[in-house]
Motif scaffolding. Structure first.
Motif: not given
Length: 628
Positions: A287-314
């Motif tokens: 649980g602590l490990f996944f919290i640390a991973v969640g804290a490390s997710i770069n949401f600035g990247m999602i805001i900067d490249s929403p289309v690219e990330i959406s296409l890669m996820v799909l």
């Protein structure tokens, strides 16, 4: 530093306690709850933790080691060998094809071959936590979809071990990262010739195997003899830590050693005790490990490249889904089950966080690449429940196993007087007995493989969700006299009862209840014919016990019938009381006392006038033998 560490621990644990129950409340996995907690307290939202939280991350990574030790404990060689075809066939094919395709696509996108291999291995894995939770919640473990998914996930859990062993080799091949970090693991063997390193590595594996058989088990027997639980817990931790340390000394992944140690101890008498001791530690650290991973997710990247990330996820979800569909087709699985497998396992799993973080530490991935694929992994896991609902509600009804077979016009309107919902162990007993007595049934079941078999046996069967009004209508609920529900999911049962009461008020319902609490809910919903699956069996056990003690067989049988009658009457009187309230407890105690009084009075009256011993010869023999 100590104050910092304690503050971070408070923040981590508080976030988990708040976010995980919320995630569970919305039907999501606990892994997503931990990730959400990390996102909220991370630098991109509240900013409670930052780089200084890495101390807890390194501490929590040991949870991964414990997880793999527990996975090893679950893999008994005999059971694995029995399932080898589906585990190695389906699981191996899925991982191999996915890794190859992802590697080729990533290489075309300009990633180095080391990065492509590392990312492809991470993307090939699915979420064990999400899939197994879904299978359990929807009672699908005994279906083809459930068995196939379990086999694929088991192979993925096993293949993580060689993946973790391969990653350091890729790190050595890739040299250093752009920021100058050394990519390799330091070990005692670094300065030795490669041949000698290989010998020591193999020797360490042999030591783990031999120690498991000839040192650890005898040690645990001695510790168990002290009857001190805390000492056994300490011994369990010592085993995992010592094996992990040995592997680290020779330059291998600690998780590899832990997994190997678990496999060695899987057949020991201490298997379940080891599991129960490690499970709390593993759950907390992961649980602590996944919290640390969640804290490390770069949401600035999602805001900067929403289309690219959406296409890669799909793209990742689509690629994995196609591979899973093809693999299921090779193994000749039915259409609807193939779709369930393809959609259910298309997300990226929690082990991807482990592999991706590990590759970043070794310098194989840059920080930007790590952030990108952490985001892709987290979003794919978040979408998994939504995709499952879309598949179940939209796709399967159109192209899955048809809910009724196409029949000539003169037989399509044939309806039976009894509809049986569910043909598992409970429903099959009911159905076979009725059929043996000349009663034709219309059967509803959610397992298409079982549906196909029943149709070949001559039963009139519909495949699908019995809570749907259109399926009930096509099965003839409007013309039937009785509907028997034999499904073992209380929530689905209540949902079906509501649909039936609303649309078919004249249809007589006979409903299986798994417990007394379920029976209360059904009574309050207006169902009068309720059959608790444990009542008859448990009363029969008590009846036989009295008979073995020398009580007359007819008398005990009559008392058993009286007990069930009084208990059913009590059940109906207590149904409208709030469970576990003071009023319920008071009334329940009164009911129990009244039942015992009535049974004692029945027994006294029965002994005065019951002289029928013609069918009680066995009891007479028991009495004679006891006198002799």
């Amino acid at each position: 530093m100590t104050g910092n560490f304690l503050f971070q621990a408070v923040i981590y644990l508080s976030a988990a306690i708040v976010c995980v129950p919320i995630a569970k409340r919305f039907g999501l996995s606990s892994v997503l709850g931990y990730l959400l907690a990390g996102i909220i307290i991370g630098p991109y939202l509240l900013g409670f933790i930052g780089e200084e939280g890495e101390d807890i991350l390194h501490f929590a990574e040991f949870g991964v080691v414990m997880m793999l030790f527990l996975i090893g404990l679950e893999i008994e060689p005999k059971a694995f060998w029995r399932m080898k075809k589906t585990i190695l066939g389906m699981g191996g094919s899925q991982v191999l094809f996915t890794v190859i395709l992802c590697f080729l696509i990533l290489s075309l996108l300009g990633y180095s071959w080391q990065s492509s291999v590392s990312i492809a291995m991470a993307l090939a894995l699915s979420s064990t936590a999400i899939v197994l939770q879904t299978l359990k919640e929807k009672n699908l473990m005994d279906t083809v979809y459930g068995a196939s998914s379990f086999s694929i996930l088991l192979f993925q859990d096993i293949i993580v071990i060689p993946m973790l062993a391969i990653v350091p080799l890729l790190g050595t091949a890739s040299g250093s990262t752009s920021d100058g970090h050394d990519s390799g693991h330091s070990s005692l063997l670094d300065n030795l010739p490669i041949g000698l390193q290989t010998v020591f590595v193999l020797l360490s594996v042999v030591i783990v195997v031999l120690a498991g058989r000839y040192l650890i088990v005898p040690l645990l027997r001695v510790v168990a003899g002290t009857r001190l639980r805390e000492l056994f817990s300490a011994s369990t931790l010592l085993i995992v830590i010592a094996i992990a340390y040995l592997m680290e000394l020779v330059g291998l992944s600690p998780a590899l050693g832990a997994f190997l140690g678990g496999v060695v101890l899987a057949t020991s008498e201490f298997k379940h005790e080891l599991e129960s001791n490690l499970e709390p530690f593993k759950g907390l650290l992961l649980g602590l490990f996944f919290i640390a991973v969640g804290a490390s997710i770069n949401f600035g990247m999602i805001i900067d490249s929403p289309v690219e990330i959406s296409l890669m996820v799909l793209g990742v979800i689509a690629l994995k889904g196609v591979v899973l569909y093809i693999v299921a087709s090779i193994f000749r699985i039915k259409m609807d089950q193939k779709l369930l497998i393809a959609v259910g396992l298309a997300q990226v799993g929690e082990f991807a966080f482990v592999l991706l973080s590990f590759t970043n530490q070794l310098g194989i991935l840059s920080r930007e690449q790590l952030d990108l694929f952490l985001v892709i992994t987290a979003i794919s896991m978040t979408l998994a429940p939504l995709l499952a609902i879309f598949n179940e509600r939209v796709i399967l009804p159109r192209i899955g196993t048809k809910e009724s077979e196409e029949k000539p016009m003169d037989t399509i309107d044939k309806k039976n007087k009894i509809i049986l919902v569910g043909f598992g162990h409970f429903g099959s007993t009911v159905g076979r007995f009725l059929r043996a007595n000349g009663v034709e049934l219309t059967i509803l079941d959610h397992d298409s493989s079982r549906v196909d078999l029943l149709r070949k046996l001559g039963f009139e069967v519909y495949y699908g969700d019995a809570t749907r009004e259109d399926l009930l209508e096509s099965a003839g609920a409007g013309e039937a006299d009785i509907l028997i529900s034999a499904i073992d999911d209380p929530e689905a049962t209540m949902e079906m009862v509501e649909v039936l009461k609303r649309n078919y008020p004249n249809l007589k319902l006979m409903v299986r209840a798994k417990s007394r609490v379920d029976a209360y809910e059904l009574l309050n919903a207006g169902v009068t014919n309720i059959y608790r699956e444990s009542l008859d069996t448990s009363v029969r056990v008590a009846e036989d016990a009295l008979h073995f003690l020398g009580h007359r067989k007819y008398t005990t049988h009559r008392q058993a019938q009286n007990f069930k009658k009084y208990d059913e009457e009590s059940l109906r009187r207590l149904a409208n009381k709030v469970l576990n309230s003071d009023e319920y407890i008071f009334r329940a105690r009164e009911e129990i006392a009244q039942q015992e009084t009535l049974l004692k009075e029945d027994l006294k009256r029965g002994n005065l006038y019951d002289d029928d011993t013609s069918w009680d010869s066995e009891s007479m023999r028991t009495r004679i033998n006891k006198k002799e």
